[in-house]
Design an enzyme around this catalytic site. Structure first.
Site, PDB file in Angstrom:
ATOM      1  N   HIS A 142       0.844  -1.211   0.000  1.00  0.00           N
ATOM      2  CA  HIS A 142       0.000   0.000   0.000  1.00  0.00           C
ATOM      3  C   HIS A 142       0.873   1.254   0.000  1.00  0.00           C
ATOM      4  CE1 HIS A 142      -3.417   2.560   1.565  1.00  0.00           C
ATOM      5  NE2 HIS A 142      -2.374   3.226   2.043  1.00  0.00           N
ATOM      6  N   GLU A 143       1.879   1.289   0.870  1.00  0.00           N
ATOM      7  CA  GLU A 143       2.742   2.475   0.958  1.00  0.00           C
ATOM      8  C   GLU A 143       3.605   2.634  -0.301  1.00  0.00           C
ATOM      9  OE1 GLU A 143       2.257   4.657   3.138  1.00  0.00           O
ATOM     10  OE2 GLU A 143       0.888   3.405   4.320  1.00  0.00           O
TER      11      GLU A 143
END
Length: 300
Positions: A142-143
């Site tokens: 996600h990051e």
């Protein structure tokens, strides 16, 4: 995304371009109004605006990392964290960013940096203790998608006008414009008008960046789930992080709250009308999207 295997998101690109256009237009109007109102002090206005913009863009990643207690770590110091980032970068075919660890019991992660070359991905010690390896990879994917989509840099620039407007508002409220304006008949008007204009600009830029922030979180969830092929692991991490957040002392959460727009999950979340002002979509929205992706992958 061009240059990586993260799935492209035209909706995110369109929203980033639109937000930057309106923020830029608002910025030009804002500076123009200040120059018109403070004719004798226009060099100060231009220097202040330019200086704050450069500082916000150039040093934002360092300021954010410092504020959240991130320290860069080597593979020897954090082998599990580096190993997960290595695997995901190889899977996504993207350069490995700097890796950092924050000594905090608040279970979270964030990415920062004005470009892919100086990007930094950080996880907290609280997150590392609580997540299983597959869940951790989902959060880190996600990051990394934020880095791949370049929305971290866009959020940094987009938030600048709100920061500038807030500074101008505080200067006006503290009487700074009264000192600049002297004792002429226009001073009283300036003291009222400039903070008012600044407050309106701050409110508009705040709403624009919040709308973009909520969408980019959904986009990052989607990209991470498709890259790893394990949306259930990301959903499990979301549920676990949100549930564990309720056990963290409120004092610690309030210290983290100013950086919510950077975090994987907000340190403090509220219901009702304040959802419109939130930096993240609700947990229900995120889980519903991941459920749809999981069903789609199962059919495939």
């Amino acid at each position: 995304m061009r240059g990586t295997r993260f799935s492209p998101d035209r909706g995110l690109t369109t929203r980033m371009v639109s937000t930057m256009f309106f923020i830029g237009l608002l910025y030009v109007v804002f500076v123009g109004v200040l120059v018109a109102l403070l004719r004798g002090a226009w060099p100060i206005v231009l220097v202040l605006a330019g200086g704050l913009f450069i500082a916000q863009f150039w040093f934002s990643d360092r300021i954010a990392a410092f504020g959240m207690g991130a320290r860069e770590v080597t593979p020897q110091q954090a082998p599990e964290l580096h190993g997960a980032v290595d695997r995901l970068c190889a899977l996504a075919d993207m350069p490995k960013p700097r890796v950092a660890l924050a000594d905090s019991d608040v279970p979270n992660a964030f990415a920062t940096g004005r470009s892919r070359r100086n990007a930094l991905v950080c996880a907290t010690t609280g997150l590392m203790r609580r997540l299983e390896p597959e869940e951790l990879e989902g959060v880190l994917a996600h990051e990394l998608s934020h880095v791949a989509h370049r929305d971290v840099a866009v959020m940094t620039i987009a938030s600048f006008l709100g920061v500038l407007a807030g500074v101008v508002t505080r200067v006006g409220l503290w009487g700074g414009f009264r000192r600049l304006g002297g004792r002429d008949s226009n001073t009283a008007v300036l003291v009222v008008l400039i903070p008012l204009v600044s407050a309106v600009v701050y409110a508009i830029s705040f709403l624009l960046t919040r709308m973009l922030s909520r969408y980019r979180e959904l986009s990052a969830d989607r990209a991470a789930a498709l890259l790893t092929g394990r949306p259930s692991a990301l959903a499990s991490a979301l549920t676990k992080v949100t549930g564990q957040m309720a056990r963290i002392p409120t004092r610690d959460l309030r210290q983290a709250e100013p950086f919510n727009a950077f975090y994987f999950a907000p340190a403090l979340s509220r219901d009702g009308l304040s959802r419109l002002l939130s930096s993240h979509p609700t947990l229900e929205q995120r889980l519903e999207q991941l459920g749809r992706i999981s069903a789609g992958l199962g059919r495939g």
